[in-house]
Design a protein around this motif. Structure first.
Motif, PDB file in Angstrom:
ATOM      1  N   ASP A  83       2.711 -53.875  30.373  1.00 43.21           N
ATOM      2  CA  ASP A  83       3.444 -53.371  31.310  1.00 43.21           C
ATOM      3  C   ASP A  83       3.794 -51.866  30.579  1.00 43.21           C
ATOM      4  N   PRO A 109       4.752 -51.039  36.852  1.00 39.93           N
ATOM      5  CA  PRO A 109       4.865 -52.023  36.035  1.00 39.93           C
ATOM      6  C   PRO A 109       3.642 -52.685  35.856  1.00 39.93           C
ATOM      7  N   THR A 112       3.257 -58.128  31.409  1.00 31.62           N
ATOM      8  CA  THR A 112       3.245 -57.769  29.885  1.00 31.62           C
ATOM      9  C   THR A 112       2.818 -59.169  29.176  1.00 31.62           C
TER      10      THR A 112
ATOM     11  N   CYS B 115      10.749 -56.622  34.560  1.00 32.94           N
ATOM     12  CA  CYS B 115       9.658 -55.433  34.406  1.00 32.94           C
ATOM     13  C   CYS B 115       9.664 -54.759  35.738  1.00 32.94           C
TER      14      CYS B 115
END
Lengths: 245, 245
Positions: A83, A109, A112, B115
């Motif tokens: 991200d 985004p 992650t 996010c």
């Protein structure tokens, strides 16, 4: 603001994880900026574009390349793994461009490592969690130790980025020792190597197993369970608290 | 294990955020299970499939529907908003299926509100952060208070899920008050409503502004900055610590 830099999170690497929004932001750009390895991961989207890549640790230089390209009138996609907003380049890009309010920094985004790694192990992040990087290149180690200690006391699940490097080979050991003040050595834990890339490997283990573990390296994300985290059919799972299951 | 249930995070709602992996998992399934609203968000992928949806708060019932469908030999996609592994259904699904080790629970990650919301506001999660839900349906409020207090002391950026509901209208006020013991009332904060859906709105504000704020509701994600978080050209940004910017 007329000019934009899209700071794009491409996820862990495999294109299966890249959102359509991220793909489109790269496709719409004239210039793609990024660390060599990340640009390589999206090379199929870069045909016909100007590509400006730099080596690792040249983060500010990369941001200046992106800024100069945007000021010259180009649509810029600045690619990051994971991200763009979690230990990503969206922050430093905003700092570098602070004196140029006509350039908007747009964060796109991505998935992650906390999320992609958790998925490999099962479901460790189902309840409140803390994300901590063990890299002390830009953060004093005493602050990192304090965060580990308080996060363990608060019974957060703890997700650790950058657990080791050549210079920091014993930091994950130190982290496990700090957490052990509040949690047993048999606490359910796990780690994932090379998430979404060749050689992906998830391991479920205990807090004790994190100590002196040569398998953990800089491409590993570590998960330390909270008091209720447990192993169910080989997966690391934190219950949310449903009473009647 | 021969049978699988894919617990699929579809992101915040708009298909721009849904990964190819999530789309494929739904496309490959015979049966789609989920809360009415989330199934509606992916209805274009559900044609020709059996759809089993339930009302809100029937989480365990939904898991049992998914398990029964898998045990009957179907490929099952169980859809969740955001990430299936962050306050998502991957955990409770594993608990419900614990006695059926022949059914593998596969988590397909998605973009979680921490996010996607951070991206709307700028880059607040660039350094260590904690994610805390204010819902006390399944967690004692005193545990939530302790986590808020310790996270504030540790100087984490704090991302808050479920900041309010009809029954919990003052919980975000209580949270802000707890954080204020460690941070000034002028701490840079922000919140995002309806992320990735119609009416998406991001607001940058101060810790003080979170108090008695009627704009914050159950569809809002709140971000409380750490000591170094600041506003740059209207965006909420946490520096990572680069010295030479």
């Amino acid at each position: 603001m007329e000019k934009k830099i899209f700071v794009v999170g491409i996820g862990p690497g495999n294109s299966e994880y890249m959102t359509p929004q991220a793909r489109q932001a790269i496709a719409d750009s004239d210039v793609v900026v990024g660390y060599d390895l990340y640009v390589e991961l999206v090379k199929d989207l870069c045909q016909g574009k100007v590509v400006k890549s730099t080596a690792m640790k040249k983060e500010v230089d990369r941001c200046k390349l992106a800024l100069d390209s945007a000021l010259a009138g180009n649509k810029v996609a600045f690619v990051c793994s994971g991200d763009a907003g979690v230990y990503g380049m969206a922050g430093v890009m905003s700092e570098v461009a602070a004196d140029h309010p006509q350039v908007e920094i747009v964060t796109v985004p991505g998935i992650t490592a906390a999320c992609s790694g958790a998925a490999v192990l099962g479901a460790p992040l189902i309840h409140d969690f803390a994300v901590i990087s063990l890299s002390d290149l830009l953060t004093p180690w005493r602050d990192i130790e304090k965060r580990l200690d308080l996060a363990a006391q608060a019974d957060f699940v703890i997700c650790i980025y950058n657990p080791k490097s050549k210079k920091r080979h014993d930091y994950i050991d130190k982290a496990a020792n700090i957490v052990s003040r509040s949690r047993g050595w048999d606490t359910a834990c796990g780690y994932v190597k090379n998430i979404g890339r060749q050689g992906e490997q998830g391991v479920v283990c205990t807090l004790k197993d994190l100590i002196e573990n040569d398998d953990i390296d800089m491409f590993t994300t570590v998960f330390i369970g909270k008091s209720t985290t447990r192993v169910i059919n080989g997966k690391l799972v934190t219950p949310r608290g449903y009473r009647n299951v």
